[in-house]
Every structure is written in structure tokens, then in C-alpha cells.
Design a protein around this motif. Structure first.
Motif, PDB file in Angstrom:
ATOM      1  N   GLY A  73       0.816  -1.214   0.000  1.00  0.00           N
ATOM      2  CA  GLY A  73       0.000   0.000   0.000  1.00  0.00           C
ATOM      3  C   GLY A  73       0.847   1.260   0.000  1.00  0.00           C
ATOM      4  N   ALA A  74       1.951   1.259   0.748  1.00  0.00           N
ATOM      5  CA  ALA A  74       2.837   2.420   0.773  1.00  0.00           C
ATOM      6  C   ALA A  74       3.467   2.660  -0.594  1.00  0.00           C
ATOM      7  CB  ALA A  74       3.926   2.227   1.835  1.00  0.00           C
ATOM      8  N   VAL A  75       3.833   1.573  -1.296  1.00  0.00           N
ATOM      9  CA  VAL A  75       4.394   1.711  -2.646  1.00  0.00           C
ATOM     10  C   VAL A  75       3.354   2.327  -3.583  1.00  0.00           C
ATOM     11  CG1 VAL A  75       5.253   0.441  -4.650  1.00  0.00           C
ATOM     12  CG2 VAL A  75       6.040  -0.172  -2.353  1.00  0.00           C
ATOM     13  N   MET A  76       2.117   1.857  -3.491  1.00  0.00           N
ATOM     14  CA  MET A  76       1.069   2.414  -4.341  1.00  0.00           C
ATOM     15  C   MET A  76       0.822   3.887  -4.015  1.00  0.00           C
ATOM     16  SD  MET A  76      -1.711  -0.662  -4.892  1.00  0.00           S
ATOM     17  CE  MET A  76      -2.164  -0.870  -3.181  1.00  0.00           C
ATOM     18  N   LEU A  77       0.870   4.234  -2.729  1.00  0.00           N
ATOM     19  CA  LEU A  77       0.695   5.640  -2.338  1.00  0.00           C
ATOM     20  C   LEU A  77       1.819   6.514  -2.892  1.00  0.00           C
ATOM     21  CD1 LEU A  77      -0.491   5.250   1.362  1.00  0.00           C
ATOM     22  CD2 LEU A  77      -1.794   6.290  -0.499  1.00  0.00           C
ATOM     23  N   MET A  78       3.035   5.962  -2.957  1.00  0.00           N
ATOM     24  CA  MET A  78       4.143   6.722  -3.545  1.00  0.00           C
ATOM     25  C   MET A  78       3.869   7.028  -5.009  1.00  0.00           C
ATOM     26  SD  MET A  78       7.432   4.763  -1.870  1.00  0.00           S
ATOM     27  CE  MET A  78       7.574   4.546  -0.099  1.00  0.00           C
ATOM     28  N   ALA A  79       3.328   6.038  -5.723  1.00  0.00           N
ATOM     29  CA  ALA A  79       2.984   6.264  -7.126  1.00  0.00           C
ATOM     30  C   ALA A  79       1.900   7.333  -7.251  1.00  0.00           C
ATOM     31  CB  ALA A  79       2.510   4.953  -7.761  1.00  0.00           C
ATOM     32  N   ILE A  80       0.917   7.292  -6.359  1.00  0.00           N
ATOM     33  CA  ILE A  80      -0.156   8.288  -6.378  1.00  0.00           C
ATOM     34  C   ILE A  80       0.385   9.670  -6.035  1.00  0.00           C
ATOM     35  CG2 ILE A  80      -2.320   8.973  -5.277  1.00  0.00           C
ATOM     36  CD1 ILE A  80      -2.543   6.628  -7.228  1.00  0.00           C
ATOM     37  N   LEU A  81       1.316   9.740  -5.087  1.00  0.00           N
ATOM     38  CA  LEU A  81       1.928  11.028  -4.738  1.00  0.00           C
ATOM     39  C   LEU A  81       2.677  11.606  -5.939  1.00  0.00           C
ATOM     40  CD1 LEU A  81       2.734  13.240  -2.753  1.00  0.00           C
ATOM     41  CD2 LEU A  81       4.604  11.767  -1.969  1.00  0.00           C
ATOM     42  N   GLY A  82       3.413  10.760  -6.652  1.00  0.00           N
ATOM     43  CA  GLY A  82       4.116  11.233  -7.841  1.00  0.00           C
ATOM     44  C   GLY A  82       3.161  11.793  -8.885  1.00  0.00           C
ATOM     45  N   ARG A  83       2.030  11.138  -9.062  1.00  0.00           N
ATOM     46  CA  ARG A  83       1.037  11.634 -10.014  1.00  0.00           C
ATOM     47  C   ARG A  83       0.395  12.931  -9.524  1.00  0.00           C
ATOM     48  NH1 ARG A  83      -3.177   7.554 -12.374  1.00  0.00           N
ATOM     49  NH2 ARG A  83      -3.331   9.370 -13.760  1.00  0.00           N
ATOM     50  N   ALA A  84       0.169  13.020  -8.211  1.00  0.00           N
ATOM     51  CA  ALA A  84      -0.416  14.247  -7.658  1.00  0.00           C
ATOM     52  C   ALA A  84       0.518  15.428  -7.874  1.00  0.00           C
ATOM     53  CB  ALA A  84      -0.718  14.060  -6.171  1.00  0.00           C
ATOM     54  N   LEU A  85       1.826  15.210  -7.715  1.00  0.00           N
ATOM     55  CA  LEU A  85       2.786  16.289  -7.921  1.00  0.00           C
ATOM     56  C   LEU A  85       2.805  16.748  -9.374  1.00  0.00           C
ATOM     57  CD1 LEU A  85       5.728  14.942  -5.723  1.00  0.00           C
ATOM     58  CD2 LEU A  85       4.332  16.980  -5.264  1.00  0.00           C
ATOM     59  N   ARG A  86       2.448  15.864 -10.297  1.00  0.00           N
ATOM     60  CA  ARG A  86       2.409  16.219 -11.717  1.00  0.00           C
ATOM     61  C   ARG A  86       1.047  16.743 -12.147  1.00  0.00           C
ATOM     62  NH1 ARG A  86       5.953  11.728 -15.070  1.00  0.00           N
ATOM     63  NH2 ARG A  86       7.850  11.854 -13.790  1.00  0.00           N
ATOM     64  N   GLY A  87       0.112  16.813 -11.209  1.00  0.00           N
ATOM     65  CA  GLY A  87      -1.201  17.365 -11.522  1.00  0.00           C
ATOM     66  C   GLY A  87      -2.086  16.468 -12.354  1.00  0.00           C
ATOM     67  N   HIS A  88      -1.966  15.148 -12.178  1.00  0.00           N
ATOM     68  CA  HIS A  88      -2.741  14.220 -12.991  1.00  0.00           C
ATOM     69  C   HIS A  88      -4.208  14.127 -12.579  1.00  0.00           C
ATOM     70  CE1 HIS A  88       0.923  11.665 -14.530  1.00  0.00           C
ATOM     71  NE2 HIS A  88       0.965  12.926 -14.903  1.00  0.00           N
ATOM     72  N   PHE A  89      -4.530  14.494 -11.329  1.00  0.00           N
ATOM     73  CA  PHE A  89      -5.872  14.247 -10.818  1.00  0.00           C
ATOM     74  C   PHE A  89      -6.725  15.509 -10.828  1.00  0.00           C
ATOM     75  CE2 PHE A  89      -3.235  11.144  -8.276  1.00  0.00           C
ATOM     76  CZ  PHE A  89      -3.586  10.049  -9.046  1.00  0.00           C
ATOM     77  N   THR A  90      -8.008  15.299 -11.042  1.00  0.00           N
ATOM     78  CA  THR A  90      -8.994  16.377 -10.935  1.00  0.00           C
ATOM     79  C   THR A  90     -10.114  15.886 -10.029  1.00  0.00           C
ATOM     80  OG1 THR A  90     -10.357  15.623 -12.804  1.00  0.00           O
ATOM     81  CG2 THR A  90      -8.476  17.067 -13.307  1.00  0.00           C
TER      82      THR A  90
END
Length: 289
Positions: free
Chosen positions: A241-258
């Protein structure tokens, strides 16, 4: 690229990642078995499994992210992702229920029979007439030697607070995403990752103390086996789960989510809340009762 219609369904190209995942699991299980039996090169095989697993996660996550950014995921694909996550978590529920069922059977049925209770109580006189039906036990004759059971006070109680706090931080991050507050999203995810890694580190320290100081090992009969089986699989789930959260954090920093398009975040949040609930059950039935 034009957006797909609601009824379109994207079919990806043949992928090597399922094969890579199978190879990673094989190496991890083989390496762990070699390490537990002090056989060379156990640590090298285990490390190779972790590297293949990391490569698989990076490649597979990357492919799905690129498909999403290219606009290939229609509403029908989104529904399939959600259903897939529902069923995945349902399978995880039954996975852990199996182990909780084994713990219940051992504590409330098998130990009582060996102690003389029930219609199989005759085994008490024939096999182990000195056995005392009490939990925790390492089995007749203290097969693994005397040990001190791991109590709820200390690291387990603190880890419960840590994991419950991580559930609050990921919810706070979700609120930030819905309100388009990127800073709140990023800091909430970072805090959740930090708390998850702290949980795993404290559990590793707890294992060290239990193994070296309390003599709770895999040779400590059924108590040691069920303790490491249940808590170890949970710790593995927290790590994933922590690894998946790291991937989500990386995407959040790139502005992938709305606020309208962030299922990847939701899927990982669902998984993380599931891990929280499983830990509460573990804390009660493994450490407390």
C-alpha cells in the motif's frame, strides 16, 4: 486525441507484466524459504524478487497511467476498474478470513480437544496426557521451548494509533483533492506514506524483539506460526500500500488528478482503509484477547 464514447472499451496490447509479477512472486517465496532455512543464496534470491517486483510495479503502473492520460479510458473502462477493485478487496477479505478462521479453530477447538474436552478428548489420555489446554501454547511438550507471548501494550498499541492516524491523513488528502487544494492533497499523501513506513519499521523492530528476546519463533508451535502468519501478511499489505501511495503522490505532484477524474487515488484509498480495518481485527484477536 478524441475522447472515447461511453460504450467504447479499450483493449490494451499484450503485456509482459503478468509474467513479471509471477516471476517476482516465485523469487520472493523461494528466497524467503531459503532465508528461513539458512540456505545460500537466500538473501540474493529475495533481493532479486524485490527488484523484479519493483520493476513490474513501475512498468505496469506506467502503462495504465499513459493510457489514462491519452484519453483511452472510457466510462465503461472506469466501471470495469471499479468493479475490479471491489472484487480484489473482496478476495483480500476472504484471504484474511481464512487465517482468522484458522486462529479461531486452533484456539477454541483444537487446543481444547488436546486438553481433553469434546468428543475427541480421548486424544488427551492417549497422546498428550500432560498437555494443558490454554492459550497461548507452543504445543505439547513446549516444542519450541518456553516463550513470552507478545502483548497488546507497547509497540502494537502505538502501531494501532499510527495506522488509524494514516487513515485520517489519507481522508484529509481526499478532501483536498475534491476541493482542488493541491497542497493539502500532497501533504496528506506524504503524511500517510510516512505513517505507513513508520508502521512497517516498528513492526520489524517488534519482530526482532519477539524473536531474540521473547523466543517467539516459527518453532514456537502454533502460537508462533499464527502470530507471524497473520501479522506478517498484514505488514506485507501495508508495504504494498505504501508503494502504491508513492505512485499516487508522484502523479499528484504532476497534476494528474482532478475532482472529477481520480479513481487511481480512490482505489488506493479503499485499499488503505481495508488495511486499517484488518489491523484492528489483528490487534484485538492476536494481541489483546
Amino acid at each position: 486525441m478524441s475522447h472515447p464514447t461511453p460504450d467504447e472499451y479499450y483493449i490494451p496490447e499484450p503485456s509482459p507484466w503478468p509474467l513479471a509479477a509471477s516471476l517476482a512472486v516465485l523469487l520472493l517465496v523461494l528466497g524467503l524459504a531459503l532465508v528461513l532455512n539458512d540456505v545460500d543464496p537466500g538473501w540474493a534470491v529475495l533481493a532479486a524478487g524485490l527488484l523484479v517486483l519493483a520493476w513490474m510495479f513501475y512498468g505496469w503502473f506506467g502503462d495504465v497511467v499513459r493510457e489514462n492520460l491519452a484519453g483511452r479510458h472510457s466510462p465503461r473502462v472506469d466501471r470495469s476498474f471499479r468493479l475490479g477493485m471491489y472484487w480484489f478487496i473482496a478476495s483480500e477479505v476472504f484471504f484474511f478470513l481464512t487465517f482468522f478462521g484458522a486462529l479461531y479453530y486452533v484456539r477454541n477447538i483444537a487446543v481444547a480437544w488436546l486438553g481433553g474436552a469434546g468428543y475427541l478428548g480421548i486424544t488427551h489420555e492417549i497422546l498428550y496426557n500432560q498437555f494443558q489446554a490454554q492459550w497461548p501454547t507452543s504445543g505439547p511438550g513446549e516444542l519450541g521451548g518456553p516463550f513470552e507471548p507478545v502483548g497488546a501494550v507497547g509497540v502494537p498499541a502505538f502501531n494501532t494509533l499510527v495506522l488509524l492516524s494514516s487513515g485520517a491523513t489519507i481522508t484529509w488528502a481526499h478532501w483536498g483533492l475534491k476541493a482542488e487544494r493541491r497542497g493539502q492533497l500532497v501533504w496528506g499523501l506524504a503524511a500517510t506514506i510516512a505513517l505507513g513506513l513508520l508502521f512497517v519499521a516498528l513492526q520489524a523492530w517488534e519482530y526482532h524483539e519477539a524473536w531474540r528476546e521473547m523466543n517467539v519463533t516459527l518453532r514456537s508451535g502454533i502460537y508462533g506460526s499464527t502470530f507471524y502468519l497473520l501479522t506478517g501478511f498484514h505488514g506485507m499489505h501495508v508495504t504494498v500500500g505504501a508503494v502504491m501511495l508513492m505512485a499516487i503522490l508522484g502523479r499528484a505532484l504532476r497534476g494528474h488528478f482532478t475532482p472529477q477524474n481520480h479513481f487511481a487515488f480512490e482505489a488506493v484509498a479503499w485499499y488503505w482503509h481495508f488495511v486499517d480495518v484488518v489491523w484492528l481485527a489483528l490487534f484485538i484477536f492476536v494481541y489483546w484477547l
